[in-house]
Design an enzyme around this catalytic site. Structure first.
Site, PDB file in Angstrom:
ATOM      1  N   LYS A   1      58.335  51.472  36.667  1.00 14.48           N
ATOM      2  CA  LYS A   1      59.529  51.569  35.808  1.00 14.48           C
ATOM      3  C   LYS A   1      60.217  52.891  36.152  1.00 14.48           C
ATOM      4  O   LYS A   1      60.527  53.710  35.284  1.00 14.48           O
ATOM      5  CB  LYS A   1      59.084  51.508  34.336  1.00 14.48           C
ATOM      6  CG  LYS A   1      60.192  51.335  33.330  1.00 14.48           C
ATOM      7  CD  LYS A   1      60.660  49.908  33.168  1.00 14.48           C
ATOM      8  CE  LYS A   1      61.870  49.851  32.265  1.00 14.48           C
ATOM      9  NZ  LYS A   1      62.464  48.514  32.160  1.00 14.48           N
TER      10      LYS A   1
ATOM     11  N   ASP B   1      46.933  46.659  33.430  1.00 10.30           N
ATOM     12  CA  ASP B   1      46.148  46.001  32.387  1.00 10.30           C
ATOM     13  C   ASP B   1      46.895  44.764  31.886  1.00 10.30           C
ATOM     14  O   ASP B   1      46.340  43.663  31.798  1.00 10.30           O
ATOM     15  CB  ASP B   1      45.947  47.014  31.249  1.00 10.30           C
ATOM     16  CG  ASP B   1      45.024  46.495  30.178  1.00 10.30           C
ATOM     17  OD1 ASP B   1      44.183  45.632  30.494  1.00 10.30           O
ATOM     18  OD2 ASP B   1      45.133  46.943  29.025  1.00 10.30           O
TER      19      ASP B   1
ATOM     20  N   TYR C   1      46.304  55.954  29.688  1.00 13.24           N
ATOM     21  CA  TYR C   1      44.874  55.872  29.391  1.00 13.24           C
ATOM     22  C   TYR C   1      44.203  57.246  29.427  1.00 13.24           C
ATOM     23  O   TYR C   1      42.993  57.341  29.251  1.00 13.24           O
ATOM     24  CB  TYR C   1      44.168  54.954  30.388  1.00 13.24           C
ATOM     25  CG  TYR C   1      44.340  53.492  30.053  1.00 13.24           C
ATOM     26  CD1 TYR C   1      45.583  52.894  30.146  1.00 13.24           C
ATOM     27  CD2 TYR C   1      43.257  52.725  29.650  1.00 13.24           C
ATOM     28  CE1 TYR C   1      45.750  51.566  29.850  1.00 13.24           C
ATOM     29  CE2 TYR C   1      43.420  51.379  29.353  1.00 13.24           C
ATOM     30  CZ  TYR C   1      44.661  50.804  29.458  1.00 13.24           C
ATOM     31  OH  TYR C   1      44.820  49.479  29.160  1.00 13.24           O
TER      32      TYR C   1
ATOM     33  N   ASP D   1      59.476  44.873  34.390  1.00 12.23           N
ATOM     34  CA  ASP D   1      59.974  43.756  33.572  1.00 12.23           C
ATOM     35  C   ASP D   1      60.408  42.593  34.473  1.00 12.23           C
ATOM     36  O   ASP D   1      60.077  41.438  34.218  1.00 12.23           O
ATOM     37  CB  ASP D   1      61.099  44.194  32.615  1.00 12.23           C
ATOM     38  CG  ASP D   1      62.038  45.232  33.209  1.00 12.23           C
ATOM     39  OD1 ASP D   1      61.735  45.744  34.299  1.00 12.23           O
ATOM     40  OD2 ASP D   1      63.071  45.534  32.595  1.00 12.23           O
TER      41      ASP D   1
END
Ligand code: NAI
Length: 332
Positions: free
Chosen positions: A171, A228, A124, A204
């Site tokens: 991640k 988000d 962002y 994930d």
């Protein structure tokens, strides 16, 4: 005590849900002087800018704002006003309590978890450029400072609200440096809160676990983009976007808004569900010390849901936005 609060009605269903919430807050006996300001396309038309200085000054002065959703053009046009507000006011923590409501058809009627999302950096940052035609680069920024303060926010919130566990979602197996730094900061901060369990999951797997066994989560801590996406997933687990509140909190102020957008598909029809913004309003009232009024509204909201006669269309009813607000006030 009289409060002065900045009010941004927003676009689409924004004015419909904000006026319902203002009416309920006033009916609960809270004395508020609302300073109404426009942002986004409406402000651009009137003042030539999407984020007028008057609006920013008003929030800085009052340190608290209630905001309806604002439309962001996709692909072209102005940059997101929501992101602009969060960055300009350094509202670094995005808090989204996700709690199922009685009688709302959903997958997990017992679910009660909290998503804490870092609000100022990651992809962002908006740093994008064309390297050569056909190749675009977007830069993901992760800093020790922002990762540490959001981790501290999550653990402080856990301590204050009696929550038991914080799970960092990342991640770091692929983005070893950026997500690795976020995770290191989380682990460092966790040492200061030995009574709160700290664990982590790869994003994930976390999504799969959320759909299969969401009760294992208590507080989830995420970077901006994962936060988000995952917070909308969580909203879906308890019945949809019309229900979930959000707060953007910084050192200098706090802005309360629903998680959902301006819903152009139903705008102007008077059928939007004001529950999400009302729950944001309840968070806001607690934030400004109006705990009794917050409790009064929350009890009325739960009563209306338990009775189940007055519900908006998104959750299987026929009630208009104003009828729903009337039912809450009648349940005080
Ligand atoms: P959206 O959240 O506006 O709508 C998604 C779906 O949920 C639609 O079918 C809508 O009718 C329904 N929905 C949302 N809120 C509802 C409510 N209170 N009651 C009943 N149904 C509701 O998402 P979408 O369509 O992706 O975004 C529309 C615009 O809103 C975009 O310009 C987007 O950028 C903006 N947006 C603004 C946000 C903000 O101001 N914080 C947050 C998310 C999107």
């Amino acid at each position: 005590m009289k409060h002065t609060i900045t009010l941004i009605p927003g676009d689409g269903i924004g004015p419909e849900v904000t006026s319902a919430v203002v009416r309920i807050i006033e009916a609960a006996g809270v004395d508020v002087a609302w300073e109404t300001h426009y942002a986004g396309a409406q402000a651009l038309e009137k003042f030539g800018t999407t984020l007028p200085d008057d609006l920013l000054e008003s929030i800085k002065r009052n340190t608290v704002a209630l905001k309806g959703p604002i439309t962001t053009p996709i692909g072209k046009g102005f940059t997101s006003v929501n992101v602009g507000l969060r960055k300009t006011l350094d509202l670094y923590a995005n808090l989204r309590p996700v709690r199922a409501l009685p009688n709302v058809p959903c997958r997990y009627p017992e679910l009660d978890l909290v998503v804490v999302r870092e609000n100022t950096e990651d992809l962002y940052s908006g740093i994008e450029h064309v390297v050569v035609p056909g190749v675009v680069e977007s830069i993901k920024i992760i800093t020790e400072k922002a990762s540490t303060r959001i981790a501290r926010f999550a653990f402080e919130y856990a301590r204050r609200e009696g929550r038991k566990k914080v799970t960092a979602v990342h991640k770091a197996n692929i983005m070893k440096l950026s997500d690795g730094l976020f995770l290191d900061c989380f682990r460092n901060v966790a040492k200061d809160y030995p009574e709160i369990e700290a664990d982590d999951k790869i994003v994930d797997n976390a999504c799969m676990q959320l759909v299969m066994r969401p009760e294992q989560f208590d507080i989830m801590l995420l970077e901006n983009l994962y936060g988000d996406i995952v917070s909308d997933l969580c909203a879906g687990l308890i019945g949809g976007l019309g229900l979930v509140p959000g707060a953007n909190i910084g050192e200098l102020g706090a802005l309360f808004e629903a998680v959902h957008g301006s819903a152009p598909d139903i705008a102007g029809q008077g059928i939007a569900n004001p529950t999400a913004l009302l729950q944001s309003g309840i968070l806001m009232l607690r934030h400004i010390g109006e705990r009794a009024a917050a409790q009064k509204i929350e009890s009325a909201l739960l009563k209306v849901f338990v009775e189940g006669n007055v519900r908006t269309r998104d959750i299987g009813g026929q009630a208009k936005t104003t009828e729903f607000a009337d039912a809450i006030i009648a349940a005080f």
